[in-house]
Design an enzyme around this catalytic site. Structure first.
Site, PDB file in Angstrom:
ATOM      1  N   GLU A 103      11.484  -3.467  13.132  1.00 58.81           N
ATOM      2  CA  GLU A 103      12.193  -3.031  12.531  1.00 58.81           C
ATOM      3  C   GLU A 103      13.762  -3.500  13.310  1.00 58.81           C
ATOM      4  OE1 GLU A 103       9.065  -0.550  10.639  1.00 58.81           O
ATOM      5  OE2 GLU A 103       9.848  -1.633  13.093  1.00 58.81           O
ATOM      6  N   ASP A 119       0.920  -1.081   0.124  1.00 60.79           N
ATOM      7  CA  ASP A 119      -0.454   0.342   0.406  1.00 60.79           C
ATOM      8  C   ASP A 119       1.159   1.106   0.111  1.00 60.79           C
ATOM      9  OD1 ASP A 119       1.000  -0.238   2.450  1.00 60.79           O
ATOM     10  OD2 ASP A 119      -0.902  -0.183   3.658  1.00 60.79           O
TER      11      ASP A 119
END
Length: 336
Positions: free
Chosen positions: A282, A197
């Protein structure tokens, strides 16, 4: 004064006319006379014959020179490093629209290999068909998310990390595939995690292609801010501009970094931790690969936004649901 000028011009014109007429008469008289040109033609013929011989000799020299000349070697260009893009995806109304947009961006990126991993127990016909028609080099995988890790209807998007199992499956396949390849070139490349997206500038892919370890850059429209980015001084990342918990080891969005393929292959245990605290996903991957001092700032020292954390609005289906209740809903055979 004007009258004198007219007389002078008239006189000049008459004289010019008379001289031209005399010249014409003389030329006509000469045409009627005989001319013995033999004595002039002999030297001319000799000159022409000599020039023809010289031309023939030069042509022979050129032919011999071309036959013995070595072909010029073209400089060999090094192969372009492949960008391996890992994209997790899941079934929803906008899935095909998102993947279509993303695939058509990737069509403009040379030497790109798209690894699409479905959050599904099997490969779906929608994604299979889209990839077959995409004209891209791709690998189609699937890995379902465990039920206890799935977001439920109404849960905020930040409650649980998404795409963990799918990204790790992409890394697993990449490591196995590269081990099966022969030659040193199998470690040349870059790994990037691109959600379906987000919005990507083509420039970001050329920026990341030269990654040696881990390259970084800003991401727009993320974390409730206009952008988040590494702050660079003297060519080194010294801190991060972020609005939430800047003390995290790597307070970056998934779209804000790329990793060299060689680094991924030489660290086979590096993966995303699904149990990592919120915002630390992350960091869970990067901590074992790189230090802040080793980060490679791209995008003009992290001063340009070339990727945006956009999200497609969830379509409202109230009218569709009302029509379905009346038995008048849209044809389910039409793929959206």
């Amino acid at each position: 004064m004007a009258t004198r000028m007219k007389l002078k011009l008239k006189t000049v014109f008459v004289l010019y006319f008379m001289v031209s007429l005399l010249g014409l008469v003389y030329a006509l008289m000469q045409l009627g006379q005989r001319c013995d040109c033999t004595e002039h033609d002999i030297p001319k013929d000799r000159t022409i014959s000599r020039l023809r011989g010289e031309l023939h000799r030069l042509q022979e020299q050129i032919r011999k020179s071309e036959a013995t000349k070595q072909p010029q070697k073209q400089p060999v260009k090094p192969p372009l490093p492949t960008i391996f893009v890992i994209t997790p995806t899941y079934a929803r109304l906008v899935q095909k629209a998102e993947l279509t947009r993303l695939s058509q961006t990737f069509l403009h990126v040379p030497q790109l290999h798209w690894i699409v991993v479905e959050d599904s127990p099997h490969k779906t016909p929608l994604v299979t068909d889209l990839l077959v028609k995409s004209s891209l080099t791709y690998t189609h995988l699937h890995m379902p998310t465990a039920k206890d890790r799935k977001l439920q209807e109404g849960d905020p998007s930040w409650l649980k990390p998404r795409g963990v199992e799918q990204r790790n499956e992409g890394l697993r396949w990449l490591r196995e595939d590269r081990r099966a390849q022969q030659g040193g070139h199998n470690q040349q490349g870059v790994v990037y995690f691109a959600d379906d997206d987000n919005t990507y500038s083509l420039q970001i892919f050329e920026e990341m292609r030269s990654t040696q370890r881990v390259s970084v850059w800003p991401v727009g429209l993320v974390g409730g801010m206009k952008y988040e980015r590494p702050v660079v001084e003297g060519g080194k990342v010294i801190r991060f501009h972020t609005g939430w918990r800047p003390s995290r080891p790597f307070p970056m969005d998934m779209a804000g970094f790329a990793v060299s393929l060689k680094l991924v292959l030489t660290n086979p245990e590096a993966c995303f931790d699904g149990d990592a605290p919120m915002g630390f996903l992350e960091s869970s991957f990067l901590q074992g690969l790189v230090t802040m001092d080793e980060l490679e700032p791209k995008a003009d020292n992290c001063s340009k936004v070339l990727v945006w954390h956009t999200r497609t609005e969830k379509p409202k289906m109230k009218r569709e649901e009302a029509l379905q209740a009346q038995g008048l809903g849209s044809d389910p055979a039409v793929e959206v």
